[in-house]
Design a protein around this motif. Structure first.
Motif, PDB file in Angstrom:
ATOM      1  N   PHE A 244       0.833  -1.191   0.000  1.00  0.00           N
ATOM      2  CA  PHE A 244       0.000   0.000   0.000  1.00  0.00           C
ATOM      3  C   PHE A 244       0.876   1.253   0.000  1.00  0.00           C
ATOM      4  N   GLU A 245       0.235   2.393  -0.193  1.00  0.00           N
ATOM      5  CA  GLU A 245       0.967   3.645  -0.100  1.00  0.00           C
ATOM      6  C   GLU A 245       1.558   3.809   1.300  1.00  0.00           C
ATOM      7  N   GLY A 246       2.657   4.527   1.389  1.00  0.00           N
ATOM      8  CA  GLY A 246       3.308   4.705   2.676  1.00  0.00           C
ATOM      9  C   GLY A 246       4.076   3.464   3.078  1.00  0.00           C
ATOM     10  N   ASP A 247       4.051   3.141   4.355  1.00  0.00           N
ATOM     11  CA  ASP A 247       4.835   2.030   4.882  1.00  0.00           C
ATOM     12  C   ASP A 247       3.974   0.821   5.246  1.00  0.00           C
ATOM     13  N   LEU A 248       2.798   0.707   4.669  1.00  0.00           N
ATOM     14  CA  LEU A 248       1.892  -0.397   5.000  1.00  0.00           C
ATOM     15  C   LEU A 248       2.024  -1.518   3.979  1.00  0.00           C
ATOM     16  N   SER A 249       2.102  -2.751   4.493  1.00  0.00           N
ATOM     17  CA  SER A 249       2.124  -3.934   3.631  1.00  0.00           C
ATOM     18  C   SER A 249       1.234  -5.010   4.241  1.00  0.00           C
ATOM     19  N   ALA A 250       0.864  -5.978   3.421  1.00  0.00           N
ATOM     20  CA  ALA A 250       0.039  -7.092   3.893  1.00  0.00           C
ATOM     21  C   ALA A 250       0.528  -8.368   3.230  1.00  0.00           C
ATOM     22  N   GLY A 251       0.447  -9.448   3.954  1.00  0.00           N
ATOM     23  CA  GLY A 251       0.781 -10.754   3.405  1.00  0.00           C
ATOM     24  C   GLY A 251      -0.247 -11.778   3.842  1.00  0.00           C
ATOM     25  N   PHE A 252      -0.442 -12.815   3.024  1.00  0.00           N
ATOM     26  CA  PHE A 252      -1.391 -13.863   3.424  1.00  0.00           C
ATOM     27  C   PHE A 252      -0.961 -15.205   2.848  1.00  0.00           C
ATOM     28  N   PHE A 253      -1.489 -16.247   3.474  1.00  0.00           N
ATOM     29  CA  PHE A 253      -1.285 -17.621   3.030  1.00  0.00           C
ATOM     30  C   PHE A 253      -2.625 -18.324   3.121  1.00  0.00           C
ATOM     31  N   CYS A 254      -2.983 -19.052   2.057  1.00  0.00           N
ATOM     32  CA  CYS A 254      -4.225 -19.836   2.090  1.00  0.00           C
ATOM     33  C   CYS A 254      -3.952 -21.204   1.483  1.00  0.00           C
ATOM     34  N   SER A 255      -4.646 -22.231   1.988  1.00  0.00           N
ATOM     35  CA  SER A 255      -4.288 -23.589   1.600  1.00  0.00           C
ATOM     36  C   SER A 255      -5.430 -24.569   1.828  1.00  0.00           C
ATOM     37  N   PHE A 256      -5.521 -25.542   0.910  1.00  0.00           N
ATOM     38  CA  PHE A 256      -6.393 -26.698   1.088  1.00  0.00           C
ATOM     39  C   PHE A 256      -5.641 -27.874   1.707  1.00  0.00           C
ATOM     40  N   HIS A 257      -4.380 -27.663   2.128  1.00  0.00           N
ATOM     41  CA  HIS A 257      -3.525 -28.764   2.563  1.00  0.00           C
ATOM     42  C   HIS A 257      -3.014 -28.615   3.989  1.00  0.00           C
ATOM     43  N   CYS A 258      -3.407 -27.557   4.678  1.00  0.00           N
ATOM     44  CA  CYS A 258      -2.956 -27.335   6.059  1.00  0.00           C
ATOM     45  C   CYS A 258      -4.145 -27.423   7.014  1.00  0.00           C
ATOM     46  N   VAL A 259      -3.849 -27.607   8.271  1.00  0.00           N
ATOM     47  CA  VAL A 259      -4.876 -27.739   9.299  1.00  0.00           C
ATOM     48  C   VAL A 259      -5.752 -26.484   9.368  1.00  0.00           C
ATOM     49  N   ASN A 260      -6.929 -26.619   9.923  1.00  0.00           N
ATOM     50  CA  ASN A 260      -7.832 -25.473  10.079  1.00  0.00           C
ATOM     51  C   ASN A 260      -7.139 -24.348  10.837  1.00  0.00           C
ATOM     52  N   GLN A 261      -7.045 -23.200  10.193  1.00  0.00           N
ATOM     53  CA  GLN A 261      -6.446 -22.012  10.818  1.00  0.00           C
ATOM     54  C   GLN A 261      -7.035 -20.771  10.165  1.00  0.00           C
ATOM     55  N   GLN A 262      -7.445 -19.818  10.998  1.00  0.00           N
ATOM     56  CA  GLN A 262      -8.078 -18.594  10.504  1.00  0.00           C
ATOM     57  C   GLN A 262      -7.561 -17.417  11.336  1.00  0.00           C
ATOM     58  N   THR A 263      -6.288 -17.112  11.180  1.00  0.00           N
ATOM     59  CA  THR A 263      -5.646 -16.144  12.053  1.00  0.00           C
ATOM     60  C   THR A 263      -5.309 -14.852  11.319  1.00  0.00           C
ATOM     61  N   ALA A 264      -5.327 -13.768  12.076  1.00  0.00           N
ATOM     62  CA  ALA A 264      -4.925 -12.465  11.547  1.00  0.00           C
ATOM     63  C   ALA A 264      -4.090 -11.754  12.593  1.00  0.00           C
ATOM     64  N   THR A 265      -3.028 -11.113  12.141  1.00  0.00           N
ATOM     65  CA  THR A 265      -2.171 -10.296  12.995  1.00  0.00           C
ATOM     66  C   THR A 265      -2.031  -8.926  12.356  1.00  0.00           C
ATOM     67  N   LEU A 266      -2.373  -7.904  13.115  1.00  0.00           N
ATOM     68  CA  LEU A 266      -2.292  -6.523  12.652  1.00  0.00           C
ATOM     69  C   LEU A 266      -1.227  -5.829  13.488  1.00  0.00           C
ATOM     70  N   SER A 267      -0.144  -5.421  12.852  1.00  0.00           N
ATOM     71  CA  SER A 267       1.019  -4.917  13.585  1.00  0.00           C
ATOM     72  C   SER A 267       1.183  -3.415  13.396  1.00  0.00           C
ATOM     73  N   GLY A 268       1.355  -2.718  14.522  1.00  0.00           N
ATOM     74  CA  GLY A 268       1.636  -1.296  14.494  1.00  0.00           C
ATOM     75  C   GLY A 268       3.047  -1.029  14.977  1.00  0.00           C
ATOM     76  N   ASP A 269       3.382   0.241  15.121  1.00  0.00           N
ATOM     77  CA  ASP A 269       4.725   0.573  15.595  1.00  0.00           C
ATOM     78  C   ASP A 269       4.817   0.659  17.117  1.00  0.00           C
ATOM     79  N   ARG A 270       3.689   0.435  17.806  1.00  0.00           N
ATOM     80  CA  ARG A 270       3.702   0.408  19.271  1.00  0.00           C
ATOM     81  C   ARG A 270       3.143  -0.892  19.848  1.00  0.00           C
ATOM     82  N   GLY A 271       2.355  -1.608  19.082  1.00  0.00           N
ATOM     83  CA  GLY A 271       1.773  -2.846  19.555  1.00  0.00           C
ATOM     84  C   GLY A 271       1.176  -3.612  18.392  1.00  0.00           C
ATOM     85  N   TYR A 272       0.609  -4.780  18.694  1.00  0.00           N
ATOM     86  CA  TYR A 272      -0.033  -5.535  17.623  1.00  0.00           C
ATOM     87  C   TYR A 272      -1.277  -6.239  18.149  1.00  0.00           C
ATOM     88  N   ILE A 273      -2.165  -6.579  17.217  1.00  0.00           N
ATOM     89  CA  ILE A 273      -3.446  -7.208  17.525  1.00  0.00           C
ATOM     90  C   ILE A 273      -3.454  -8.606  16.927  1.00  0.00           C
TER      91      ILE A 273
END
Length: 380
Positions: A244-273
């Motif tokens: 994205f514009e500025g210093d924001l980026s995003a990455g993802f992985f999706c698969s029909f071959h890995c165990v059930n997982q539905q996770t999201a991590t949102l990272s800031g410069d002071r903390g993360y969610i």
């Protein structure tokens, strides 16, 4: 008299339609009036099975609610042409959706469409334009868009002390198909579901990235199929990057071959969610997330990484209750239909625009994959 009930026609008897059958039942402002399948016996079986668990209710305008069996129909156009249908839910394979979305729009029916919306972004744009010209609403079926968690999660993202400025979005959505998946599941068919795991699972990862970014479009994307099915034509494991514009980026992985997982991590410069269930919430009466502000303290020979996590939750059942996200989706769409406004969406952005943005990002990722992971620009 103001209309109080949105009458739905279901086109297709896919498994996810069963969940939305119950969502209609629990919404309080909708009913299923008819179900269409190419084989009328399949429509009959769908209605029978769903009714055993969740009998449909038809609310009369001047009488008490009554139990009424929806009509089973063996032809999609016949359902679309009925005068007693206000909105259609299209649960057909991706390659078949364009024809029937446009047909529904021309018949004056509002459209809730399963995802991914289309085979290509130009098709999606044509579908959405047909709805706009007909004056009917269009929305894709991303349920988490309507969760009560998102507005509160946005508050966490805006916390200047515990989160700061958003820098990175990372999502993962996977499940492990069984031994028959490659041969029997339509998600492994290039003819029916050409986007494979990218359309089925990656659509949610893209949507979460767009939501977290405030629905700004990335300026460039890169993606690669790690594994494929159907002679290499269908991604079954995919990784993508969005810049994205500025210093924001995003990455993802999706698969029909890995165990059930539905996770999201949102990272800031002071903390993360962290969110452990961003698509389908864990079974509970609350939906949850964590904010984290861990710190590393170094004093000569002593290195301490301190954990500082806070749990958050909002009251919302995971599924099948009046406050669950899929019921909110149906209810919100029906309100939109009954008020003739056609603007239901996460936040203030138009629902159709959200769907088209997601499709355009998916298209660019497919182009990148065809170019061996090269960065593809989305800037106009």
């Amino acid at each position: 008299m103001t209309k109080k009930i949105c009458r739905w026609g279901f086109i297709g008897a896919a498994a996810i339609a069963r969940k939305n059958w119950k969502a209609v039942r629990m919404s309080g402002n909708s009913v299923v009036a008819a179900v269409a399948s190419r084989d009328v016996s399949r429509a009959e079986a769908f209605i029978h099975d769903c009714s055993l668990e969740c009998p449909p209710v038809i609310e009369q305008e001047d009488e008490h609610p009554t139990l009424t069996r929806p009509l089973a129909i063996g032809d999609y156009q016949e359902l679309i042409d009925r005068d007693d249908i206000d909105a259609v839910y299209i649960a057909l394979p991706t390659s078949l959706r364009k024809k029937w979305v446009i047909a529904a729009a021309k018949a004056g029916k509002h459209v809730l469409c399963e995802k991914p919306v289309a085979v290509h972004g130009d098709d999606a744009e044509e579908m959405i334009q047909a709805c706009r010209e007909a004056g009917v609403g269009f929305m894709d079926g991303v349920m988490f868009d309507h969760s009560a968690r998102l507005p509160e999660l946005r508050r966490s993202l805006k916390d200047p002390d515990r989160f700061g400025t958003l820098r990175r979005i990372q999502t993962h959505f996977s499940f492990c198909g069984d031994d028959s998946f490659d041969q029997s599941n339509i998600r492994a068919s290039a003819e029916l579901e050409p986007h494979g795991c990218l359309g089925d699972l990656g659509w949610y990862c893209i949507r979460m990235s767009l939501w977290a970014s405030g629905f700004q479009m990335p300026i460039a994307v890169a993606g690669r199929s790690i594994r494929t099915l159907d002679e290499g034509r269908v991604p079954s494991e995919f990784q993508g990057e969005l810049r994205f514009e500025g210093d924001l980026s995003a990455g993802f992985f999706c698969s029909f071959h890995c165990v059930n997982q539905q996770t999201a991590t949102l990272s800031g410069d002071r903390g993360y969610i962290t969110i452990d269930d961003f698509v389908l919430p864990f079974v509970d009466a609350e939906v949850k997330w964590q904010t984290n502000t861990h710190d590393l303290q170094i004093h000569n020979c002593r290195w301490n990484f301190g954990r500082h996590s806070t749990s958050h939750a909002v009251k919302e059942h995971a599924s099948g209750e009046p406050d669950s996200q899929e019921v909110r989706m149906i209810r919100n769409f029906a309100v939109d239909v009954l008020q003739n406004s056609h603007h239901i969406a996460p936040g203030s952005i138009h629902a159709a625009d959200v769907a088209l943005k997601t499709q355009r990002v998916l298209d660019a990722l497919r182009r990148s994959d065809a170019e061996f992971g090269a960065w593809v620009s989305l800037e106009e």
